[in-house]
Design an enzyme around this catalytic site. Structure first.
Site, PDB file in Angstrom:
ATOM      1  N   SER A  62     -30.529 -12.624  43.311  1.00 38.88           N
ATOM      2  CA  SER A  62     -30.876 -13.650  42.529  1.00 38.88           C
ATOM      3  C   SER A  62     -30.086 -14.217  41.683  1.00 38.88           C
ATOM      4  O   SER A  62     -29.248 -13.382  40.969  1.00 38.88           O
ATOM      5  CB  SER A  62     -32.526 -13.139  42.058  1.00 38.88           C
ATOM      6  OG  SER A  62     -33.160 -12.703  42.918  1.00 38.88           O
TER       7      SER A  62
HETATM    8  N1  SAH Z   1     -33.854  -7.714  43.379  1.00 35.59           N
HETATM    9  C1  SAH Z   1     -32.733  -7.658  44.182  1.00 35.59           C
HETATM   10  C2  SAH Z   1     -32.463  -8.726  45.377  1.00 35.59           C
HETATM   11  C3  SAH Z   1     -33.666  -8.660  46.119  1.00 35.59           C
HETATM   12  S1  SAH Z   1     -33.274  -9.621  47.702  1.00 35.59           S
HETATM   13  C4  SAH Z   1     -31.270  -7.659  43.387  1.00 35.59           C
HETATM   14  O1  SAH Z   1     -31.525  -7.455  42.118  1.00 35.59           O
HETATM   15  O2  SAH Z   1     -30.199  -7.611  44.018  1.00 35.59           O
HETATM   16  C5  SAH Z   1     -34.764  -8.985  48.399  1.00 35.59           C
HETATM   17  C6  SAH Z   1     -34.972  -7.698  48.976  1.00 35.59           C
HETATM   18  O3  SAH Z   1     -36.069  -7.227  49.489  1.00 35.59           O
HETATM   19  C7  SAH Z   1     -33.852  -7.598  50.055  1.00 35.59           C
HETATM   20  O4  SAH Z   1     -32.996  -6.589  50.091  1.00 35.59           O
HETATM   21  C8  SAH Z   1     -34.894  -7.236  51.236  1.00 35.59           C
HETATM   22  O5  SAH Z   1     -34.335  -6.310  52.218  1.00 35.59           O
HETATM   23  C9  SAH Z   1     -36.171  -6.518  50.459  1.00 35.59           C
HETATM   24  N2  SAH Z   1     -37.234  -6.679  51.170  1.00 35.59           N
HETATM   25  C10 SAH Z   1     -37.937  -7.416  51.887  1.00 35.59           C
HETATM   26  N3  SAH Z   1     -39.143  -6.814  52.365  1.00 35.59           N
HETATM   27  C11 SAH Z   1     -39.291  -5.714  51.586  1.00 35.59           C
HETATM   28  C12 SAH Z   1     -40.406  -4.815  51.798  1.00 35.59           C
HETATM   29  N4  SAH Z   1     -41.820  -5.120  52.548  1.00 35.59           N
HETATM   30  N5  SAH Z   1     -40.290  -3.592  51.276  1.00 35.59           N
HETATM   31  C13 SAH Z   1     -39.054  -3.347  50.601  1.00 35.59           C
HETATM   32  N6  SAH Z   1     -38.024  -4.090  50.317  1.00 35.59           N
HETATM   33  C14 SAH Z   1     -37.986  -5.563  50.939  1.00 35.59           C
END
Ligand code: SAH
Length: 214
Positions: A62
């Site tokens: 993000s």
């Molecule tokens: N917080 C992260 C960015 C998140 S991007 C950072 O600091 O880099 C969103 C992430 O959520 C992605 O990696 C995606 O694979 C994950 N995601 C999506 N659905 C999910 C779920 N149900 N459980 C766990 N992770 C999930």
């Protein structure tokens, strides 16, 4: 060679303070955590820019401001147990680990979780536990949590996350459709569940039982 510390200080001034992030502990954590180590080497010179960056598997780290805003909204004092859904690069988990007692973070892609874990270990974080699973189900064995941060866009609030919120606990989650969402703060108070909205955001999909279909 970029001076990353200078780039971080500048990021905090021009992207965070200028937009109203005030919590000194949050600003300090954002000045400290080396965000450039959480992105691919080819993207390091952009790590402190005012936008999200790709991290593989069509996912993104993000924008710094959104990380700061979501973190500030949790209002962490230092004693908390926090759950993050969507480990991604591991950057947000590191910021949380600077501000809370313990951080549990869930990622659905094993290779992202693996890489995040490696960086976090290398940086010496001992208060972060990662797991590969569907985070919409929460982490029942470790519940309740004082704070829960969902860093992917959800069509609705996953009920397990509300159930795993401690009294006075705070859940921050982007709610909306697949293109844009509103950042929601869900609080468990004595009087019940209280929901407020903090503004528009754009996140990748939360995919899982209580999220979108994959
Ligand atoms: N917080 C992260 C960015 C998140 S991007 C950072 O600091 O880099 C969103 C992430 O959520 C992605 O990696 C995606 O694979 C994950 N995601 C999506 N659905 C999910 C779920 N149900 N459980 C766990 N992770 C999930």
């Amino acid at each position: 060679m970029i001076n990353f510390k200078k780039a971080r200080d500048r990021m905090v001034e021009t992207q965070l303070i200028s937009r109203g992030i005030r919590n000194p502990r949050v600003l300090e954590a954002m000045r400290k955590v080396p965000r450039h180590l959480f992105v691919d080497e080819a993207l390091r010179d952009q790590a402190y820019s005012d936008y999200p960056l790709p991290i593989g598997d069509k996912q993104t780290i993000s924008q710094p401001y959104i990380v700061a805003l979501m973190t500030e909204t949790l209002d962490l004092q230092g004693h908390e147990k926090v759950l993050e859904i969507g480990t991604g690069s591991g950057y947000q988990a590191a910021i949380l680990a600077e501000l809370a007692d313990r951080v549990f973070t869930i990622e659905r892609y094993p290779n992202l979780a693996y890489r995040a874990n490696q960086v976090l270990q290398k940086l010496g974080y001992k208060n972060i536990v990662t797991r590969v699973a569907d985070g919409t189900l929460g982490w029942p064995d470790e519940a309740p949590f004082d704070g829960i941060l969902v860093t992917a866009g959800a069509p609705r609030i996953p009920q397990p996350l509300v159930d795993q919120l401690a009294p006075e606990g705070r859940l921050v989650i982007p709610l909306g459709d697949r293109l844009s969402q509103e950042l929601a703060l869900v609080e468990r108070t004595e009087k019940g569940i209280h929901q407020t909205y903090l503004g528009g955001v754009r996140f990748v999909d939360l995919v899982g039982k209580w999220g979108w279909e994959g």
